[in-house]
Design an enzyme around this catalytic site. Sequence first.
Site, short mmCIF file in Angstrom:
data_model
loop_
_atom_site.label_atom_id
_atom_site.label_comp_id
_atom_site.label_asym_id
_atom_site.label_seq_id
_atom_site.Cartn_x
_atom_site.Cartn_y
_atom_site.Cartn_z
N LYS A 284 -21.91 6.56 -11.85
CA LYS A 284 -21.42 7.38 -12.96
C LYS A 284 -22.39 8.54 -13.21
O LYS A 284 -23.60 8.40 -13.04
CB LYS A 284 -21.31 6.53 -14.23
CG LYS A 284 -20.23 5.48 -14.19
CD LYS A 284 -20.21 4.68 -15.49
CE LYS A 284 -19.16 3.57 -15.43
NZ LYS A 284 -17.79 4.08 -15.41
N ARG A 358 -10.25 -3.33 -11.84
CA ARG A 358 -8.99 -3.80 -11.26
C ARG A 358 -9.24 -4.81 -10.14
O ARG A 358 -8.39 -5.65 -9.85
CB ARG A 358 -8.18 -2.61 -10.78
CG ARG A 358 -8.76 -1.82 -9.65
CD ARG A 358 -8.17 -0.41 -9.53
NE ARG A 358 -8.58 0.43 -10.65
CZ ARG A 358 -8.18 1.68 -10.82
NH1 ARG A 358 -7.35 2.24 -9.94
NH2 ARG A 358 -8.59 2.40 -11.85
#
Length: 510
Positions: A284, A358
């Site tokens: 990130k 996910r």
Amino acid sequence: MTALTLSTAGAATLRADALVVGVAKGAKGPVVAPGAEAVDKAFDGKLAAVLETLGATGAEGEVTKLPAPSGLKAPVVLAVGLGSVPEKDESFSAESLRRAAGTAARALSGSKKAAFALPVEASEDAEAVAEGALLGAYAFTAYQGGDSDAKDGRNGVKQPLAEIALLGAKPRDKAFKAAAERAIALTEEINRARDLVNTPPNDLTPESFAAVATAAGKENGVKVQVLDEKALVKGGFGGILGVGQGSQNPPRLVKLSYTHSKAAKTLALVGKGITYDSGGISLKPAGHNETMKCDMSGAAAVFAAVVTAARLNLAVNVTAYLALAENMPSGSATRPGDVLRMYSGKTVEVLNTDAEGRLVLADALWKASEEKPDAIVDVATLTGAMVLALGNRTFGIMSNDDAFRTSIHEIAEEVGEQSWPMPLPAELRKGMDSPTADIANMGERMGGGLVAGLFLKEFIGEGITWAHLDIAGPAFHEGAPFGYTPKGGTGSSVRTLVKLAERVAAGDLG
């Protein structure tokens, strides 16, 4: 922990540090709300005029403190805004009562006892005030005030309101008593979830989270099974292992099972539990890491919901799966381009290691599907795209069943949680086609929140009703506190999940 009591005492006679009353916004100025009659009388019927002189309007979230006149045992009166005066034959909404009570409780932090004389006409009103006050009184202070020389170990850190006396309720009435008990159980578990979200990631690892869940399960009659890294390897949980393999803190899959002898339906809940999300190799950018301890909010929510169901003795079977991992970059971390074999047997090409939620959810969803529950609901801080679409206070709902999606949306609205139904456009599925694996973990950039939902749908067993709640916006509040919402972890979706479990217990799956 803030205590709650239902009191039969009058507002004028109860001894407390402060007396909370409601004030509404009328056409010609502030209007004193029901429940405050004795207080208004102590002001010679001029409480509204005094409040107006002090600048009060009755707007939602407004707080006005004033010294109590003679005739009241409490030294301070706190008037909290309820918003507009209800239309004729209507009463204040449960959410307006919740928010007002929460605002008042926050304003009285550091006090020992406060009496709440807000409008309470029915047990539902009492429950709303109790919920709001107990949630508003929350504060996370575990890592503050560590001066060993301070007698209380707090070094001046202001503590939450210690005791709440709810006036206007009826302690001997079964409905009021049940409402209070439900509010206490629900808010204690929401606040436990908030504590987990707020705990620094050096102290909350997959292993320590699993330990918290195990202890809570034993305390509340919930069966707990923990799969460690060896069991995950043996079971073929490639998604959870792939996300967690870059960290020194190995992953866990925790199953909590609450069963009831009279249950006719089973509800499975699955939560994303990334105890810290650096993005992995797809690191990130600066400014996006600081709050990533909150990426386990979904797991905290489903954990809180199953424990609440047990505490309320609901006639429904509720199972929660906590998919716990820490997503870190290292020499052993999953790389973009790697292919993982999931628990279902499908292969996934990892195009972005920051789309890790996910992956852990996919394994847990297939595991949950094996038991053929009547419905599965997963909860996750899954995508920034959902925040862009719905903002910071609203979670998205996706489902393979339109009626079920509508039902969850209506339940969320009923309990005061902002949500919005979202579609699963079939044409977006093609973007996840992979030349190497069965599916890629990334698709089209536009509609990214919907793409993530379509990915999860691939891991739902045939014929099982499923819904996905993307709580990326409301799970962690970075602004100033408001109503009963604190800064930091919020416990988003717990109230919706518990109400859903109650509906299922009552025979309505939606």
